[in-house]
Scaffold this active site. Structure first.
Site, PDB file in Angstrom:
ATOM      1  N   LYS A 198       0.892  -1.323   0.137  1.00  0.00           N
ATOM      2  CA  LYS A 198       0.108   0.049   0.071  1.00  0.00           C
ATOM      3  C   LYS A 198       0.750   1.133  -0.097  1.00  0.00           C
ATOM      4  O   LYS A 198       1.779   1.304   0.612  1.00  0.00           O
ATOM      5  CB  LYS A 198      -1.040  -0.140   1.285  1.00  0.00           C
ATOM      6  N   LYS A 234       5.036   1.930   8.532  1.00  0.00           N
ATOM      7  CA  LYS A 234       3.784   2.716   9.002  1.00  0.00           C
ATOM      8  C   LYS A 234       2.610   1.921   9.440  1.00  0.00           C
ATOM      9  O   LYS A 234       1.836   1.848  10.089  1.00  0.00           O
ATOM     10  CB  LYS A 234       3.686   3.875   7.855  1.00  0.00           C
ATOM     11  N   LYS A 278       5.230   1.949  -2.889  1.00  0.00           N
ATOM     12  CA  LYS A 278       5.275   3.474  -3.298  1.00  0.00           C
ATOM     13  C   LYS A 278       5.645   3.395  -4.713  1.00  0.00           C
ATOM     14  O   LYS A 278       6.059   2.714  -5.316  1.00  0.00           O
ATOM     15  CB  LYS A 278       6.346   4.184  -2.508  1.00  0.00           C
ATOM     16  N   THR A 296      -5.154  12.696   6.542  1.00  0.00           N
ATOM     17  CA  THR A 296      -3.746  12.851   6.941  1.00  0.00           C
ATOM     18  C   THR A 296      -3.717  13.847   7.856  1.00  0.00           C
ATOM     19  O   THR A 296      -3.034  13.723   9.059  1.00  0.00           O
ATOM     20  CB  THR A 296      -2.778  12.991   5.773  1.00  0.00           C
ATOM     21  N   SER A 309      -7.633   5.171   3.810  1.00  0.00           N
ATOM     22  CA  SER A 309      -7.365   4.447   2.483  1.00  0.00           C
ATOM     23  C   SER A 309      -8.021   2.914   2.828  1.00  0.00           C
ATOM     24  O   SER A 309      -8.368   2.313   1.852  1.00  0.00           O
ATOM     25  CB  SER A 309      -6.061   4.467   1.906  1.00  0.00           C
TER      26      SER A 309
HETATM   27  P1  NAD Z   1       1.228  18.934  -1.432  1.00  0.00           P
HETATM   28  O1  NAD Z   1       1.848  18.842  -2.759  1.00  0.00           O
HETATM   29  O2  NAD Z   1      -0.179  19.001  -1.518  1.00  0.00           O
HETATM   30  O3  NAD Z   1       1.767  19.840  -0.698  1.00  0.00           O
HETATM   31  C1  NAD Z   1       3.288  20.047  -0.485  1.00  0.00           C
HETATM   32  C2  NAD Z   1       3.303  21.442  -0.130  1.00  0.00           C
HETATM   33  O4  NAD Z   1       4.979  21.662   0.440  1.00  0.00           O
HETATM   34  C3  NAD Z   1       3.174  22.581  -1.234  1.00  0.00           C
HETATM   35  O5  NAD Z   1       2.310  23.729  -0.905  1.00  0.00           O
HETATM   36  C4  NAD Z   1       4.677  23.015  -1.763  1.00  0.00           C
HETATM   37  O6  NAD Z   1       4.634  24.283  -2.051  1.00  0.00           O
HETATM   38  C5  NAD Z   1       5.265  23.006  -0.053  1.00  0.00           C
HETATM   39  N1  NAD Z   1       6.669  22.798  -0.379  1.00  0.00           N
HETATM   40  C6  NAD Z   1       7.528  22.240  -1.110  1.00  0.00           C
HETATM   41  N2  NAD Z   1       8.875  22.268  -0.831  1.00  0.00           N
HETATM   42  C7  NAD Z   1       8.829  23.232   0.237  1.00  0.00           C
HETATM   43  C8  NAD Z   1       9.889  23.922   0.998  1.00  0.00           C
HETATM   44  N3  NAD Z   1      11.199  23.655   0.875  1.00  0.00           N
HETATM   45  N4  NAD Z   1       9.545  24.606   2.099  1.00  0.00           N
HETATM   46  C9  NAD Z   1       8.184  25.036   2.219  1.00  0.00           C
HETATM   47  N5  NAD Z   1       7.311  24.452   1.569  1.00  0.00           N
HETATM   48  C10 NAD Z   1       7.496  23.694   0.476  1.00  0.00           C
HETATM   49  O7  NAD Z   1       1.572  17.328  -1.014  1.00  0.00           O
HETATM   50  P2  NAD Z   1       0.903  16.658   0.118  1.00  0.00           P
HETATM   51  O8  NAD Z   1      -0.122  15.435  -0.302  1.00  0.00           O
HETATM   52  O9  NAD Z   1       0.446  17.579   1.162  1.00  0.00           O
HETATM   53  O10 NAD Z   1       2.051  16.003   1.002  1.00  0.00           O
HETATM   54  C11 NAD Z   1       3.045  16.513   1.757  1.00  0.00           C
HETATM   55  C12 NAD Z   1       3.953  15.808   2.557  1.00  0.00           C
HETATM   56  O11 NAD Z   1       3.152  14.906   3.129  1.00  0.00           O
HETATM   57  C13 NAD Z   1       4.704  14.592   1.631  1.00  0.00           C
HETATM   58  O12 NAD Z   1       5.812  14.287   2.360  1.00  0.00           O
HETATM   59  C14 NAD Z   1       3.777  13.305   1.617  1.00  0.00           C
HETATM   60  O13 NAD Z   1       4.540  12.332   1.210  1.00  0.00           O
HETATM   61  C15 NAD Z   1       3.285  13.487   2.919  1.00  0.00           C
HETATM   62  N6  NAD Z   1       2.116  12.640   3.090  1.00  0.00           N
HETATM   63  C16 NAD Z   1       1.049  13.171   2.403  1.00  0.00           C
HETATM   64  C17 NAD Z   1      -0.184  12.269   2.857  1.00  0.00           C
HETATM   65  C18 NAD Z   1      -1.717  12.924   2.093  1.00  0.00           C
HETATM   66  O14 NAD Z   1      -2.704  12.127   2.356  1.00  0.00           O
HETATM   67  N7  NAD Z   1      -1.581  13.956   1.129  1.00  0.00           N
HETATM   68  C19 NAD Z   1      -0.101  11.262   3.482  1.00  0.00           C
HETATM   69  C20 NAD Z   1       1.008  10.874   3.924  1.00  0.00           C
HETATM   70  C21 NAD Z   1       2.170  11.646   3.917  1.00  0.00           C
END
Ligand code: NAD
Length: 432
Positions: A73, A97, A109, A193, A362
């Site tokens: 997953k 996780k 992944k 999340t 999920s």
């Molecule tokens: P997203 O693309 O919606 O958001 C990421 C944000 O980070 C964007 O606003 C981007 O502009 C910003 N960003 C990128 N580099 C940056 C920096 N150096 N400094 C400040 N801001 C920066 O992605 P998301 O889905 O919100 O995921 C974000 C993180 O959470 C990832 O690491 C992802 O693997 C993790 N995550 C997400 C989920 C989910 O359900 N969305 C679940 C588990 C983990």
């Protein structure tokens, strides 16, 4: 330092944390042998016909790190920095996780090396469908179940689910999660999340006898996960004083309400470019603009990391003044930085617990798809709270009882469950 090298470090970092857990738990050699490399690693080339008629080919990967506890997953990331080592590391974290919160899943992944901002909407859809055609042989509801990650969302999952249905010539909604509700997506998935991370923060704050209204937060990476976390944290009474995205950071000692800020940001603007207060609109007062990475050094109670991996490192950890860190992103604090924080008694609420809300819901989506049921948003949120709070409590209590960090406690909880599964499969098991 090139990105490629960063990802080599990322995987080495993950492996060294794993080796520490093996040592602490004194696990069987079979378990070590199994977990030192992924079960399956597939590299694909995704051909996309561009709007101007040219053909472009993007490299992509799907990695299944371990499937002892169930089908793999994990999300699919579209980003220019994606490479095999990053996807492998992320799939390893997914395996840990899922086991930490006791889901019947292994870790997987996927990713494509692409800058999606350079693609039109139809090019993006062709890429999403092409990626699914490329990995279709190794996925499926009982084999490997993709979901959204950075730069992919419910719309992209809808296209992917539709493509998969065409390939298998039947409706197989449980093959992909994070879909739009009309295609079998679960209520509550989009905010899951962030909601899960807030439960973990609440649990920690309660143990520390810290009230939300006396707790300031700075949030890095104001995207999907962070927005829902911020919205719910603001509702609960936490004081958000800073936000950042890839273009910069903003700060207001008077506090920021994330909802109107995101409403404006969705018009494709960066935080730095928004109008916060003028004669016609006032969504936040006394907003100061900061450089993007200055947010990491603010004197706040909790620094929330929700952007990408490798943000707090050996070279900047000394400037971090927060009293605690919450990881919503995967791998934002390196092990070197964590050792330094540990010395200063600054706790890190780790990714493998704090960002599990998404994969938990999920899982609920997969359960609903396989049983044909539809749960209300209230039911989903209640079941999410129940699971993350009970598994989170075990982690926090174990950390206290064994005088170890929250991450070490979470890893021990997850790896113990995977190790038990590996040994229960018998002595003559095939690799997969
Ligand atoms: P997203 O693309 O919606 O958001 C990421 C944000 O980070 C964007 O606003 C981007 O502009 C910003 N960003 C990128 N580099 C940056 C920096 N150096 N400094 C400040 N801001 C920066 O992605 P998301 O889905 O919100 O995921 C974000 C993180 O959470 C990832 O690491 C992802 O693997 C993790 N995550 C997400 C989920 C989910 O359900 N969305 C679940 C588990 C983990």
């Amino acid at each position: 330092m090139s990105r490629q090298k960063d990802h080599a470090n990322l995987f080495d970092d993950a492996r060294s944390r794993l080796e520490d857990v093996f040592e602490a738990l004194d696990v069987h050699d079979d378990v070590i042998e199994r977990l030192m490399q992924p079960s399956l690693s597939l590299q694909v080339a995704v051909s996309v016909r561009m709007d101007d008629g040219r053909l472009r080919v993007f490299p992509g990967w799907r990695v299944q790190y371990d499937t002892t506890l169930g089908p793999a997953k994990g999300g699919i990331r579209f980003h220019p920095d994606v490479d095999q080592l990053e996807v492998t590391t992320l799939s390893f974290w997914m395996a840990v996780k899922c086991a930490v919160v006791d889901l019947p899943y292994g870790g997987g992944k996927g990713g494509v090396k692409v800058d999606p901002k350079q693609l039109s909407r139809l090019e993006l859809e062709r890429l999403a469908r092409g990626y699914i055609r490329a990995i279709a042989d190794v996925m499926g509801p009982r084999r490997d179940i993709p979901a959204p990650d950075v730069n992919t969302n419910a719309t992209v999952m809808g296209w992917m689910a539709d493509e998969y249905n065409h390939i298998v010539r039947c409706k197989e909604p449980a093959a992909i999660t994070g879909k739009p509700p009309a295609l079998g997506g679960s209520h509550g998935r989009v905010a899951a999340t962030g909601r899960g991370a807030l439960h973990v923060l609440d649990q920690w704050a309660k143990r520390e006898q810290r009230k939300p209204e006396d707790t300031t937060l700075a949030i890095q990476g104001f995207g999907n996960a962070a927005y829902h976390f911020a919205r719910l944290a603001h509702e609960r009474g936490y004081r958000i004083v800073a936000l950042s995205d890839s273009g910069g950071a903003i700060y207001s000692s008077e506090g920021l309400d994330p909802e109107p800020i995101m409403q404006q940001k969705t018009q494709n603007q960066r935080l730095h470019d928004l109008v916060y207060c003028d004669e016609s609109v006032c969504i936040a007062e006394n907003v100061e603009h900061l450089d993007r990475d200055d947010l990491l050094t603010l004197d706040v109670d909790v620094l929330v990391l929700a952007a990408l991996e490798d943000q707090v490192r050996g070279d900047n950890v000394d400037q971090v003044k927060a009293k605690a860190l919450l990881e919503i992103a995967n791998g934002p604090v390196t092990s070197q930085a964590e050792a330094a924080l540990d010395e200063r008694d600054v706790p890190v609420l780790p990714d493998v617990l704090a960002n599990t809300g998404g994969v938990i819901v999920s899982y609920y989506e997969w359960v609903q798809n396989r049983t044909g049921e539809r749960w209300s948003e209230e039911t989903v949120n209640e079941r999410l709270a129940e699971r993350i709070e009970s598994q989170g409590r075990r982690v926090l209590e174990r950390a206290e009882a064994e005088s170890i960090s929250y991450r070490q406690a979470a890893y021990r909880q997850g790896i113990e469950r995977i190790a038990h599964g590996i040994l229960q499969r018998g002595n003559c098991q095939d690799s997969e």
